[in-house]
Design an enzyme around this catalytic site. Structure first.
Site, PDB file in Angstrom:
ATOM      1  N   LYS A 190       0.927  -1.099  -0.050  1.00 14.82           N
ATOM      2  CA  LYS A 190      -0.039  -0.027   0.026  1.00 14.82           C
ATOM      3  C   LYS A 190       0.841   1.339  -0.357  1.00 14.82           C
ATOM      4  CE  LYS A 190      -4.399   0.981   0.639  1.00 14.82           C
ATOM      5  NZ  LYS A 190      -5.867  -0.065   0.231  1.00 14.82           N
ATOM      6  N   GLY A 217     -25.214   2.115   4.264  1.00 14.72           N
ATOM      7  CA  GLY A 217     -24.528   2.601   2.983  1.00 14.72           C
ATOM      8  C   GLY A 217     -25.092   2.420   1.841  1.00 14.72           C
ATOM      9  N   GLY A 263     -23.888   3.289  -1.130  1.00 11.15           N
ATOM     10  CA  GLY A 263     -23.184   3.921  -2.234  1.00 11.15           C
ATOM     11  C   GLY A 263     -22.979   2.605  -3.329  1.00 11.15           C
ATOM     12  N   HIS A 264     -21.575   2.585  -3.869  1.00 13.04           N
ATOM     13  CA  HIS A 264     -21.222   1.840  -4.887  1.00 13.04           C
ATOM     14  C   HIS A 264     -21.716   0.235  -4.508  1.00 13.04           C
ATOM     15  CE1 HIS A 264     -18.883   4.989  -6.380  1.00 13.04           C
ATOM     16  NE2 HIS A 264     -19.495   4.681  -7.397  1.00 13.04           N
ATOM     17  N   VAL A 265     -20.790  -0.114  -3.516  1.00 11.54           N
ATOM     18  CA  VAL A 265     -21.096  -1.616  -3.231  1.00 11.54           C
ATOM     19  C   VAL A 265     -22.366  -1.965  -2.435  1.00 11.54           C
ATOM     20  CG1 VAL A 265     -19.945  -3.577  -1.525  1.00 11.54           C
ATOM     21  CG2 VAL A 265     -18.624  -1.714  -2.548  1.00 11.54           C
TER      22      VAL A 265
END
Ligand code: NAD
Length: 365
Positions: free
Chosen positions: A91, A191, A193-195
């Protein structure tokens, strides 16, 4: 006469921290011309090159940035190992405000640092970065994934991530109820969102009763326009009488407060780092009798998707590979129950076993 005040020597523990957490290499990058300050963390390359996103964040100190890169790169080792990928864990963090300090020159300079590692570290998107930024980095190095589809990349990973979460949730249901049907189950998705939205699609299709929360009205509107769901207040989600809680927003939502309130049988969601404290709350979840599908296992669809970019991208193959999350979740939950260890620990053991086994074959001719 004035005397210079000498400050106490600052304790440097980087190498010790690396040893404790098992890191191979940490690369500090500095460039005055562009203002770049970055740290690349390479945790483990036994299974393959260390792949993991670059996060650009306004860290309060260099020490905070270092701590983040150490923790995140280690997490990637376990995620890729348990997903069966031939990737190590890495990372990177760029220290700075992505809305004010990010520009082409800085990103390309960072790309040169990534390139200097000769493929030992492969970067991708993370918080504060987008596919356009990956394009700039790509101008200086080929060791980058998460490129837009028009550049041969894999595009948005969320559909594959959500499918993997769905598989992990079904495996958890099979473990708890004896069959994996989610029909009629009460599931709260935090949430949208995307997922979250891709996951909701699977759940609604299967006939689950879905509750949703989000902190942004436009996300909720988009979701209720697409799906038949019941909206609940962001805080009230922890007090619902439900079967499954699916965290798909931020991390740390399994903590002292919420674990006193949650009434579900299963926790299975896409958010990273759901356990506020891995050992403390992992154990509390087990003691409460909640079956927890480890986040780094069931949200590994994202890295599975990106991995495809290295060998030539095929969406169907990525989806197929994400299906294995079902089997691995079953194996992890079985170990957790038999050995009375948290599922998080069980999953890390499964990942470590694979790393150790491959390390042994690498030593033989
Ligand atoms: P996203 O930003 O599209 O969605 C997150 C949603 O959560 C947003 O709509 C946001 O408003 C909402 N939210 C934030 N705080 C909330 C709160 N307290 N209560 C309710 N809603 C809240 O992000 P995403 O790509 O869908 O990712 C969701 C999570 O999954 C993140 O933790 C991410 O790190 C993790 N993850 C994502 C992927 C992927 O493929 N996108 C892969 C692996 C892990």
């Amino acid at each position: 006469m004035e005397t210079a005040v000498k400050s106490a020597p600052v304790e440097l523990n980087v190498l010790n921290d690396m040893k404790t957490m098992g890191h191979e290499q940490i690369v500090f990058c500095q460039d005055e011309a562009t203002g770049l300050k970055a740290i690349i963390g390479i945790h483990n390359t036994v299974l393959g090159p260390a792949l993991g996103g670059t996060r650009m964040w306004h860290y309060a100190s260099d020490a905070e940035a270092l701590e983040d890169v150490l923790r995140l790169s280690r997490g990637m080792t376990y995620k890729s190992a348990i997903a069966g990928l031939n990737l190590g864990g890495g990372k990177a963090v760029i220290i700075g405000d992505s809305r004010k300090q990010k520009n082409e020159a800085l990103l390309r300079r960072f790309g040169k640092f990534v390139d200097s590692l000769g493929g030992k570290y492969i970067t991708a998107e993370d918080v504060g970065m987008n596919t356009r930024d990956m394009e700039f980095i790509h101008m200086e190095t080929h060791h980058v994934t998460g490129l837009p589809e028009y550049l041969g990349g894999s595009g948005d990973p969320s559909p594959v991530t959500a499918y993997g979460v769905y598989m992990g949730m079904k495996a958890s249901a099979k473990f708890v109820y004896g069959n994996d049907s989610l029909h009629g189950k009460k599931i709260a998705v935090q949430g949208t969102g995307h997922v979250g939205q891709y996951l909701i699609g699977h759940l609604v299709n299967e006939g689950a009763k879905v509750y949703v929360s989000d902190i942004f009205e436009d996300r909720i509107k988009e979701c209720t326009y697409k799906f038949k769901v019941e909206v609940v207040d962001a805080e009230a989600i922890y007090d619902l009488d439900i079967d499954i809680y699916a965290p798909c927003a931020l991390g740390g939502t399994l903590n002292d407060d919420t674990l006193n309130r949650l009434k579900c049988a299963i926790v299975a969601g896409g958010a990273n780092n759901q356990l506020k404290n891995e050992s403390v709350h992992g154990k509390r979840v087990l003691e409460k009798g909640i079956v927890y599908a480890p986040d780094f296992l069931i949200n590994s669809g994202g890295i599975i998707n990106v991995y495809g970019e290295i060998a030539g991208y095929d969406k169907q193959a990525a989806m197929k590979k994400a299906e294995f999350i079902y089997e691995v979740t079953q194996e992890v939950l079985k170990i957790s129950s038999e050995q009375q260890i948290s599922s998080q620990v069980a999953a890390m053991q499964v990942a470590q076993r694979r790393i150790d086994a491959i390390a042994r074959i690498n030593q033989t001719l």
